[in-house]
Design a protein around this motif. Sequence first.
Motif, mmCIF file in Angstrom:
data_model
loop_
_atom_site.group_PDB
_atom_site.id
_atom_site.type_symbol
_atom_site.label_atom_id
_atom_site.label_comp_id
_atom_site.label_asym_id
_atom_site.label_seq_id
_atom_site.Cartn_x
_atom_site.Cartn_y
_atom_site.Cartn_z
ATOM 1 N N GLU A 116 0.822 -1.210 0.000
ATOM 2 C CA GLU A 116 0.000 0.000 0.000
ATOM 3 C C GLU A 116 0.856 1.260 0.000
ATOM 4 O O GLU A 116 0.329 2.364 -0.020
ATOM 5 N N VAL A 128 -11.629 12.274 1.769
ATOM 6 C CA VAL A 128 -11.157 11.611 2.982
ATOM 7 C C VAL A 128 -12.298 10.785 3.593
ATOM 8 O O VAL A 128 -12.092 10.056 4.545
ATOM 9 N N GLY A 129 -13.490 10.897 3.051
ATOM 10 C CA GLY A 129 -14.575 10.013 3.463
ATOM 11 C C GLY A 129 -15.707 10.674 4.223
ATOM 12 O O GLY A 129 -16.687 10.013 4.532
ATOM 13 N N ILE A 182 -10.438 11.261 13.622
ATOM 14 C CA ILE A 182 -10.117 10.537 12.383
ATOM 15 C C ILE A 182 -9.575 11.525 11.349
ATOM 16 O O ILE A 182 -8.593 11.258 10.661
ATOM 17 N N GLN A 186 -6.077 12.261 12.208
ATOM 18 C CA GLN A 186 -5.189 11.135 11.890
ATOM 19 C C GLN A 186 -4.907 11.059 10.403
ATOM 20 O O GLN A 186 -3.839 10.643 9.984
ATOM 21 N N ARG A 187 -5.897 11.433 9.610
ATOM 22 C CA ARG A 187 -5.722 11.335 8.171
ATOM 23 C C ARG A 187 -4.915 12.493 7.595
ATOM 24 O O ARG A 187 -4.367 12.372 6.498
ATOM 25 N N MET A 207 0.858 6.197 2.153
ATOM 26 C CA MET A 207 0.035 5.094 1.652
ATOM 27 C C MET A 207 -0.941 5.583 0.596
ATOM 28 O O MET A 207 -1.099 6.791 0.372
ATOM 29 N N ALA A 254 -4.123 5.752 0.494
ATOM 30 C CA ALA A 254 -5.179 6.654 0.944
ATOM 31 C C ALA A 254 -4.650 8.062 1.152
ATOM 32 O O ALA A 254 -5.390 9.039 1.022
ATOM 33 N N PRO A 266 -16.982 4.354 9.455
ATOM 34 C CA PRO A 266 -15.719 4.845 8.881
ATOM 35 C C PRO A 266 -14.672 3.758 8.607
ATOM 36 O O PRO A 266 -13.510 4.086 8.460
ATOM 37 N N ARG A 324 -13.125 8.617 6.633
ATOM 38 C CA ARG A 324 -12.711 7.214 6.592
ATOM 39 C C ARG A 324 -11.335 7.041 7.227
ATOM 40 O O ARG A 324 -10.449 7.860 7.045
ATOM 41 N N TYR A 325 -11.177 5.953 8.001
ATOM 42 C CA TYR A 325 -9.856 5.629 8.535
ATOM 43 C C TYR A 325 -8.938 5.192 7.414
ATOM 44 O O TYR A 325 -9.389 4.698 6.388
ATOM 45 N N ARG A 326 -7.643 5.351 7.647
ATOM 46 C CA ARG A 326 -6.702 4.777 6.701
ATOM 47 C C ARG A 326 -6.512 3.313 7.098
ATOM 48 O O ARG A 326 -6.690 2.942 8.248
ATOM 49 N N TYR A 327 -6.109 2.522 6.100
ATOM 50 C CA TYR A 327 -5.992 1.087 6.299
ATOM 51 C C TYR A 327 -5.132 0.717 7.506
ATOM 52 O O TYR A 327 -5.526 -0.078 8.363
ATOM 53 N N GLN A 332 -4.380 2.582 10.029
ATOM 54 C CA GLN A 332 -4.948 3.105 11.272
ATOM 55 C C GLN A 332 -6.035 2.177 11.798
ATOM 56 O O GLN A 332 -6.201 2.020 13.010
#
Lengths: 417, 358
Positions: free
Chosen positions: A31, A121-122, A219, A222-223, A397, A399, B238, B321-324, B326
């Motif tokens: 990834e 990012v969702g 979240i 974190q992203r 990664m 994402a 998420p 969304r969380y990263r994979y 995470q």
Amino acid sequence: MREIRNYTINFGPQHPAAHGVLRLILEMDGEVIERADPHIGLLHRATEKLVETRAWAQALPYMDRLDYVSMMCNEHAYCLAVEKLLGVEVPERARYIRTMFDEVTRLLNHLLWVGCHALDVGAMTMALYTFREREDLMDAYEAVSGARMHAAYYRIGGVSRDLPEKMPQYEESRWKNARQVREMNANRQGSLLDFLEDFTERFPKCHSEYHTLLTDNRIWKQRLVDIGVVSPERARQLGFTGAMLRASGVEWDLRKKQPYAAYERMEFDVPVGTRGDSYDRYLVRMEEMAQSNRIIRQCIDWLRAHPGAVISDNHKITPPPREAISSNMEALIHHFKLFSEGIQVPEGEVYAAIEHPKGEMGVYAISDGANKPYRLKIRAPGFAHLAAMDEMARGHMLADVVTIIGSQDVVFGEIDR
Amino acid sequence: MGEIAFQFLTPWADGWFGALWPTVWLTLWTLAKIVAIVLPLMLGVAYLTYAERKVIGYMQVRLGPNRVGPQGLLQPIADALKLLFKEVVVPSGANRRLFILAPMLSLAPALAVWAVVPFSDAMILADVDAGLLYLLAIGSLGVYGVVLAGWASNSKYAFLGAMRASAQIVSYEIAMGFALVAVVMVSGSLKLSAIVASQQTGMGAALGMNFLSWHWLPLFPLFLVYFISGVAETNRAPFDVAEGESEIVAGFHVDYSGMAFALFFLAEYAEMILIAVLTSLLFLGGWSSPLGMFPDGVFWLLAKSCLMLFFFLWFRATFPRYRYDQIMRLGWKVFIPLTVFWLFVVAIWMLTPWNLWK
């Protein structure tokens, strides 16, 4: 033994996070991104070449279509360049109108950006919230120019017409009854300035809604935190401008450093980041929205108190008033010359730049004294930002690539031109 | 009800089936019960999609479906019909057999688990003694469908999605399992109906405050871990990295269309409903009413499950969304230690005089 190859993914051009037509070749180890290779040119429309065959004034609508989410700012850069070549003085009211609409445009751009960034990012709700506010600003565009996107409102020497006294209204339909329509039209009863004033009062609440949804969200942090870090030195070397540069900690804003329009009389702060990561870019742009709101408010107050001309009265450059044509010989000649031949721009070359929502948007024009440009070069901020893609994405990664594209705020209209 | 029907039918069915009649009857009756579970379940899935679109619509200051039928109520039917009539395109590079098998493999376990789920004291298809084990075993089979789909599509995006899904489900299974161990410990049974029954006694229940003796209160951290793991297990936001549409487009089902896609969709939503129902059964007292003054009944189970389902939708509208990696970190470094720790706490608690679950 078999050779181990990296996993190569063709990210785009048909990809929901590619922001238009970005084609990104990603070489990945699992990834993790080993190399990101952006391919551009899928939206190339030869704007610079087309402009060479058009009269100076006819090039203006092409500018709208460069960065198609901050239309009037593109026009502004072009107008500034031509005005500089011509040495024409823009009336003060026009300068304030331009300042106001530049900031409306900045809001339009940043609202779209934060919505799409969050969507990537969702967090999809964000996009719908920001589009609610964008709708109002689009209506302001429509009221002033008749078009919601490609306004073509600025003119060489001013703006095409004064601010309207009436706002367009919603109408009844199968889906909206009289009561709903009345509610929706409640803030559209006065002039455009009343409508925008109402908006500036509503906007801080919406703005804090965005902060509530995203800024302290674990979240979201974190992203974004520590994703795509660019040091201040590197940001300068890479040719970053605008929010990208400021997020890296370099205090540079053309509105402050080389004031144009009415910016030297505006009170506003320039937010600067410290870490240069995606989260800082997010915070800087969010704060810019609040500052834009402040500037719009100052412009509204000034514009209310100072009526006047909105376009230069030098009719070698701007069309004479319609009614003068039938009574004034000179006006008729000017009208004929302007609409058959266009403006004669003296020989020379010029560079004019503005603080576009995405960075420094510059127009470099060479005139050989004819009625059309000899050469026009557009400095698109997004181009330099996208060029740093590989450096910013390496080691992150898959994402995170989406986060980085989002935080770069790229639009392909301007990158491919 | 089965007994009455059996006696009513026996006189004339004996003539046709003779000695086989009791066996035939058992088969017929079981089939009828299966239909009675699957049909409402499918309807529930259909209207869960409708509810999702409406609820998220209102959260996002828009209306949601409102054109097909009154208030858009026929929208799920229209969607189902559209998917039924669409062609199932098999990509030329795909492994044809696995490609067709994958959606079935994904849906079958999602339906099979419902066999042991009790809806009330009497309403249960198979009251298996090790019901919880069966649930865990069959529930984790669903991931094979996802992995196969990603592999068989022969697409890079789908493959990445399958990799993510398998890693994610493996890690959250563990946290989920540990959370259930504590439930089994305090209930003293693997049988789902017994677990519900064990929540109907206790100090709170004696005072008429049933909801205080449900497992969610003493096992609160495990309740949270179980539900969040459930969200992760079903690949919902998420934790929807397996299909994260802004990263890997649609992940494992990017190449699926028509009914094959619909099967994945059905499986996902059936599993969502399952997680909601299980959370209600294991932690929220199942069909027992929250206050002693109301009668117990399947209605309460429904209401609790709807509440949990609403949380699913709420999460989706709110969180990025969380990263994979995470997600992995959350699973391994937070949830698993937390569940193990609480397991010890509960175990020690049960040995002290203050044991609540005697």
